[in-house]
Design an enzyme around this catalytic site. Structure first.
Site, PDB file in Angstrom:
ATOM      1  N   HIS A 152      40.763  39.786  41.739  1.00  0.00           N
ATOM      2  CA  HIS A 152      41.494  39.388  40.418  1.00  0.00           C
ATOM      3  C   HIS A 152      40.760  37.980  40.090  1.00  0.00           C
ATOM      4  CE1 HIS A 152      44.105  39.658  36.973  1.00  0.00           C
ATOM      5  NE2 HIS A 152      44.334  38.333  36.992  1.00  0.00           N
ATOM      6  N   CYS A 153      40.198  37.667  39.065  1.00  0.00           N
ATOM      7  CA  CYS A 153      39.671  36.545  38.711  1.00  0.00           C
ATOM      8  C   CYS A 153      40.435  35.964  37.610  1.00  0.00           C
ATOM      9  CB  CYS A 153      38.432  36.459  38.408  1.00  0.00           C
ATOM     10  SG  CYS A 153      37.469  34.967  37.722  1.00  0.00           S
ATOM     11  N   GLU A 154      40.987  34.558  37.786  1.00  0.00           N
ATOM     12  CA  GLU A 154      41.885  34.026  36.940  1.00  0.00           C
ATOM     13  C   GLU A 154      41.066  33.205  35.810  1.00  0.00           C
ATOM     14  OE1 GLU A 154      44.596  31.493  39.373  1.00  0.00           O
ATOM     15  OE2 GLU A 154      46.085  33.095  39.452  1.00  0.00           O
TER      16      GLU A 154
END
Length: 339
Positions: A152-154
Site C-alpha cells: 500500500h503506497c501512501e
C-alpha cells in the site's frame, strides 16, 4: 539494513478491549482519489510543481540556444511521461476482478474473529464475500482485496498490485530520470556562473543588463530581475531537494529491480524476512498502515494473552479455558519500499 529493528506493536482496533461497542461499517476505497486524500499526495504535487517551475522557468532559459531546445524537449517528455504514469497508478482500481463487480457504496461487514481465524481462508474473503486469487491480500487501508498485492503506497494513496504495478514502477523510474535531468541542469548553471557567466546570458533580454549580479527569471515571456544570491539560493534549495529525492528513489528503484529479478513482491519480501526471524507463523495476513510513510502488515501473531482478558472480550463459552487467540498486531515493516 534491518527492516524490523523498530517494531512498534499496536493492537488493531477490532481487538481493543476499551469497551465492546460495535464499530461503524466502513466503505471500500475505489482508488487513490477516494477520500480522504493523503498528505503525502500534496507533497508529491507540490514537489512536482516546484521542480517544473524552476526547471522550465528559470534554469533552461539560461542555457545556450542549442542546449536550450534539447533540454526543453528531453526534460519535457520525461516530466509529462512521469505525470501520466503517476496519474494512472493513482486512478486504477487495483482490486480483484470479483471485488470490482461489487457495489462500493455498500458498507463492508465487520470481521468477526470468533467465527473465522483469518480474513481470507481457502481463497475466500470473509469481508469482501467473494472468491479471490491466491496472490490476493485484503488491505485494511483500502478495505478490499487487492489483486497480486505488492504494497500500500501512501504517496499514491492507493494499493499497488498486479493491475497498476508497472505504472507505479514507471513512475519511480521516470521520476529518477527527471531528477537526474534537473540536477545536471542546475549543476551546469551554477558552475558556469562561477567559471564563465557570459554563457548564461545569451538571451537578447540581457543586452540591457550591464551588471552580472542581476539574473532574469522566466525568460523569454517575463523578465523578472533578481540578485545573484536570490537566484543561487533558489537553485541551491531545489538542487538539495532533488538530490535527497534522487537518493531515496534510487534505493526504492534498486529494491524493486531486485524483487523483479527474484520474482517476488514487496509483501513476499517482508513476509519472508519475518519468517526467517521467527516473528510470524505461516498463515494468511491482512494488511494495513499505522505510521505515515510506512507500509505495514497487520499480522496474525500468536501472543500470550491473559485468560481473564480473553474472557472479557470473547467470553469463556467461546474460547474455553485452554484456547489461544490470534491477535492482529500492527508491525512497522520499514519504509514503503521495505528499505
Amino acid at each position: 539494513m534491518d527492516l524490523f529493528s523498530r517494531n512498534l506493536p499496536r493492537v488493531h482496533p477490532e481487538t481493543q478491549v476499551s469497551g465492546l461497542k460495535s464499530q461503524p461499517r466502513q466503505l471500500s476505497r475505489v482508488n487513490g482519489w477516494s477520500l480522504p486524500l493523503h498528505p503525502f499526495q500534496a507533497v508529491v504535487w507540490a514537489t512536482y510543481l516546484v521542480l517544473s517551475v524552476v526547471t522550465f522557468g528559470i534554469v533552461i532559459p539560461l542555457l545556450p540556444s542549442t542546449w536550450k531546445y534539447i533540454s526543453y524537449s528531453v526534460t519535457g517528455v520525461v516530466f509529462v511521461f512521469h505525470w501520466v504514469v503517476y496519474f494512472t497508478a493513482v486512478t486504477i482500481d487495483p482490486a480483484e476482478a470479483n471485488v470490482r463487480l461489487r457495489n462500493y457504496s455498500k458498507p463492508m461487514p465487520i470481521f468477526d474473529r470468533s467465527q473465522h481465524a483469518h480474513v481470507i481462508q481457502n481463497q475466500y474473503c470473509h469481508l469482501c464475500e467473494v472468491t479471490v486469487n491466491e496472490k490476493a491480500k485484503h488491505c485494511s487501508s483500502c478495505n478490499k482485496c487487492i489483486a497480486g498485492f505488492d504494497h500500500h503506497c501512501e504517496w499514491l494513496n492507493n494499493c499497488v498490485g498486479s493491475r497498476n504495478y508497472w505504472f507505479f514502477f514507471c513512475s519511480v523510474a521516470s521520476a529518477l530520470v527527471g531528477l537526474l535531468c534537473v540536477k545536471v541542469l542546475l549543476l551546469y548553471v551554477c558552475i558556469q556562473h562561477f567559471i564563465n557567466p557570459s554563457k548564461l546570458r545569451t538571451d537578447p533580454s540581457y543586452k540591457d543588463i550591464s551588471t552580472v549580479t542581476v539574473w532574469l527569471l522566466f525568460l523569454p515571456k517575463w523578465h523578472l530581475p533578481v540578485k545573484t544570491p536570490v537566484a543561487l539560493c533558489m537553485m541551491g534549495g531545489v538542487l538539495l531537494v532533488g538530490t535527497v529525492s534522487f537518493v531515496l528513489l534510487s534505493r526504492l528503484f534498486i529494491f524493486h529491480i531486485c524483487l523483479l529479478v527474484k520474482s517476488k513482491t514487496t509483501f513476499d519480501y517482508i513476509r519472508h524476512s519475518r519468517l526467517q526471524q521467527g516473528l510470524e507463523p505461516p498463515g494468511r495476513t491482512q494488511l494495513g498502515r499505522t505510521q505515515p510513510g510506512r507500509t505495514q502488515l497487520v499480522l496474525q501473531v500468536e501472543e500470550a494473552v491473559p485468560q481473564a482478558l480473553k474472557d472479557q472480550v470473547y467470553g469463556k463459552d467461546v474460547l474455553g479455558p485452554a484456547s489461544s487467540q490470534a491477535i492482529p498486531v500492527a508491525v512497522t515493516a520499514g519504509h514503503e519500499a521495505g528499505l
